[in-house]
Design a protein around this motif. Structure first.
Motif, short mmCIF file in Angstrom:
data_model
loop_
_atom_site.label_atom_id
_atom_site.label_comp_id
_atom_site.label_asym_id
_atom_site.label_seq_id
_atom_site.Cartn_x
_atom_site.Cartn_y
_atom_site.Cartn_z
N THR A 1 -22.80 46.78 20.46
CA THR A 1 -22.93 47.79 21.51
C THR A 1 -23.25 49.14 20.88
O THR A 1 -22.59 49.55 19.93
CB THR A 1 -21.63 47.91 22.33
N VAL A 2 -24.26 49.82 21.44
CA VAL A 2 -24.61 51.18 21.05
C VAL A 2 -24.10 52.09 22.16
O VAL A 2 -24.38 51.85 23.34
CB VAL A 2 -26.14 51.33 20.87
N VAL A 3 -23.35 53.13 21.79
CA VAL A 3 -22.73 54.03 22.77
C VAL A 3 -23.30 55.43 22.62
O VAL A 3 -23.25 56.01 21.54
CB VAL A 3 -21.20 54.06 22.60
N SER A 4 -23.85 55.96 23.70
CA SER A 4 -24.37 57.33 23.76
C SER A 4 -25.25 57.71 22.58
O SER A 4 -24.97 58.67 21.86
CB SER A 4 -23.21 58.33 23.88
N PRO A 5 -26.36 56.99 22.37
CA PRO A 5 -27.22 57.33 21.23
C PRO A 5 -27.85 58.71 21.42
O PRO A 5 -28.23 59.09 22.51
CB PRO A 5 -28.28 56.23 21.25
N GLY A 6 -27.97 59.46 20.32
CA GLY A 6 -28.55 60.79 20.35
C GLY A 6 -30.05 60.79 20.50
O GLY A 6 -30.64 61.80 20.87
N SER A 7 -30.69 59.66 20.20
CA SER A 7 -32.14 59.53 20.38
C SER A 7 -32.48 58.07 20.54
O SER A 7 -31.67 57.19 20.22
CB SER A 7 -32.91 60.14 19.21
N ALA A 8 -33.68 57.79 21.02
CA ALA A 8 -34.13 56.41 21.18
C ALA A 8 -34.36 55.79 19.81
O ALA A 8 -34.66 56.48 18.84
CB ALA A 8 -35.43 56.38 21.99
N GLY A 9 -34.20 54.48 19.73
CA GLY A 9 -34.43 53.80 18.46
C GLY A 9 -34.04 52.35 18.53
O GLY A 9 -33.97 51.75 19.61
N TRP A 10 -33.78 51.78 17.39
CA TRP A 10 -33.33 50.40 17.29
C TRP A 10 -32.29 50.28 16.20
O TRP A 10 -32.21 51.09 15.29
CB TRP A 10 -34.49 49.44 17.05
N LEU A 11 -31.48 49.24 16.34
CA LEU A 11 -30.40 48.97 15.39
C LEU A 11 -30.64 47.60 14.79
O LEU A 11 -30.91 46.64 15.51
CB LEU A 11 -29.08 48.98 16.15
N GLY A 12 -30.57 47.50 13.48
CA GLY A 12 -30.65 46.22 12.79
C GLY A 12 -29.30 45.87 12.22
O GLY A 12 -28.66 46.70 11.58
N VAL A 13 -28.83 44.64 12.47
CA VAL A 13 -27.55 44.16 11.94
C VAL A 13 -27.88 42.97 11.05
O VAL A 13 -28.57 42.04 11.48
CB VAL A 13 -26.59 43.76 13.07
N TYR A 14 -27.37 42.98 9.81
CA TYR A 14 -27.80 41.99 8.82
C TYR A 14 -26.76 41.87 7.71
O TYR A 14 -25.85 42.71 7.61
CB TYR A 14 -29.16 42.39 8.25
N PRO A 15 -26.88 40.85 6.84
CA PRO A 15 -25.93 40.74 5.72
C PRO A 15 -26.01 41.97 4.84
O PRO A 15 -27.07 42.60 4.72
CB PRO A 15 -26.39 39.50 4.96
N ALA A 16 -24.91 42.32 4.18
CA ALA A 16 -24.87 43.52 3.35
C ALA A 16 -25.85 43.44 2.18
O ALA A 16 -26.19 44.46 1.60
CB ALA A 16 -23.45 43.75 2.83
N ILE B 1 -31.06 45.34 18.49
CA ILE B 1 -30.98 45.96 19.80
C ILE B 1 -31.86 47.21 19.81
O ILE B 1 -31.92 47.93 18.82
CB ILE B 1 -29.51 46.29 20.18
N ASN B 2 -32.55 47.44 20.92
CA ASN B 2 -33.37 48.64 21.11
C ASN B 2 -32.75 49.45 22.24
O ASN B 2 -32.20 48.89 23.18
CB ASN B 2 -34.81 48.25 21.50
N PHE B 3 -32.89 50.78 22.17
CA PHE B 3 -32.24 51.61 23.19
C PHE B 3 -32.96 52.94 23.35
O PHE B 3 -33.75 53.35 22.50
CB PHE B 3 -30.77 51.86 22.81
N ASN B 4 -32.69 53.59 24.47
CA ASN B 4 -33.23 54.92 24.77
C ASN B 4 -32.16 55.97 24.55
O ASN B 4 -30.97 55.67 24.52
CB ASN B 4 -33.70 54.99 26.23
N ALA B 5 -32.59 57.21 24.42
CA ALA B 5 -31.65 58.31 24.23
C ALA B 5 -30.75 58.46 25.45
O ALA B 5 -31.17 58.21 26.58
CB ALA B 5 -32.42 59.61 23.99
N ASP B 6 -29.53 58.83 25.20
CA ASP B 6 -28.55 59.16 26.23
C ASP B 6 -28.19 58.01 27.17
O ASP B 6 -27.68 58.26 28.26
CB ASP B 6 -29.01 60.38 27.03
N GLU B 7 -28.44 56.76 26.77
CA GLU B 7 -27.91 55.64 27.55
C GLU B 7 -26.40 55.65 27.33
O GLU B 7 -25.93 55.90 26.21
CB GLU B 7 -28.50 54.32 27.08
N PHE B 8 -25.64 55.37 28.36
CA PHE B 8 -24.19 55.40 28.21
C PHE B 8 -23.75 54.35 27.20
O PHE B 8 -23.04 54.64 26.24
CB PHE B 8 -23.50 55.20 29.56
N ALA B 9 -24.15 53.10 27.42
CA ALA B 9 -23.85 52.01 26.50
C ALA B 9 -24.82 50.87 26.77
O ALA B 9 -25.16 50.61 27.92
CB ALA B 9 -22.41 51.54 26.65
N ILE B 10 -25.26 50.22 25.73
CA ILE B 10 -26.14 49.06 25.85
C ILE B 10 -25.72 48.05 24.80
O ILE B 10 -25.38 48.42 23.67
CB ILE B 10 -27.63 49.45 25.73
#
Length: 161
Positions: free
Chosen positions: A84-99, A108-117
């Motif tokens: 879950t991405v909470v209140s992102p400051g700008s649009a973008g994407w998040l990659g989750v992967y092994p260290a 996950i992709n998201f827009n700026a100022d979405e409450f949570a996605i």
């Protein structure tokens, strides 16, 4: 004019060997799936710590410890997560992967100022040898080039072993 049959075979063989050499290394398997009651293993809104704050900064990588938390045993090969991405400051994407290696894939992709996605994901884990080892990475790439922050929640729902 068509190339001789042996030359075409050699080109195909060379291409096949090149593709095989560049293929990603897959984990041994098959693995058994073990469901878990949903459990929040990381929340960057919490005080600073391994699986807490601070918030993620754009275009930076943050590592977390999954194994040994929320019923996830040390030795787990992969984890099922709700990211879950909470209140992102700008649009973008998040990659989750092994260290230990980023595939360049967006979780996950998201827009700026979405409450949570949120989005579900199955993510391989890096092996750990000690309690200080971190086995999961999160990378936030934003589209604006500025450096705002966002919060990330990782809820584990199961694992593979």
């Amino acid at each position: 004019m068509m190339a001789p049959r042996s030359f075409r075979f050699q080109r195909r063989l060379a291409l096949a060997l090149l593709l095989a050499a560049s293929a990603p290394v897959l984990a041994d398997g098959p693995f058994q799936f073990y469901p878990l009651a949903p459990c929040r293993v990381a929340d960057t809104r919490n005080p600073n710590g391994t699986n807490g704050g601070p918030a993620l900064t754009a275009n930076q990588t943050r590592r977390f410890r999954m194994q040994g938390n929320c019923g996830l045993p040390v030795g787990a090969k992969a984890v099922t997560l709700n990211v879950t991405v909470v209140s992102p400051g700008s649009a973008g994407w998040l990659g989750v992967y092994p260290a230990t290696g980023f595939s360049g894939t967006s979780t996950i992709n998201f827009n700026a100022d979405e409450f949570a996605i949120a989005n579900g994901a199955i993510v391989p884990l890096s092996p750990v040898a000690g309690p200080a080892d971190l086995d999961l990475s999160v990378f936030w790439s934003n589209y604006t080039g500025t450096a705002p922050q966002t919060h990330v929640l990782l809820d584990v729902t199961g694992y593979f072993q």
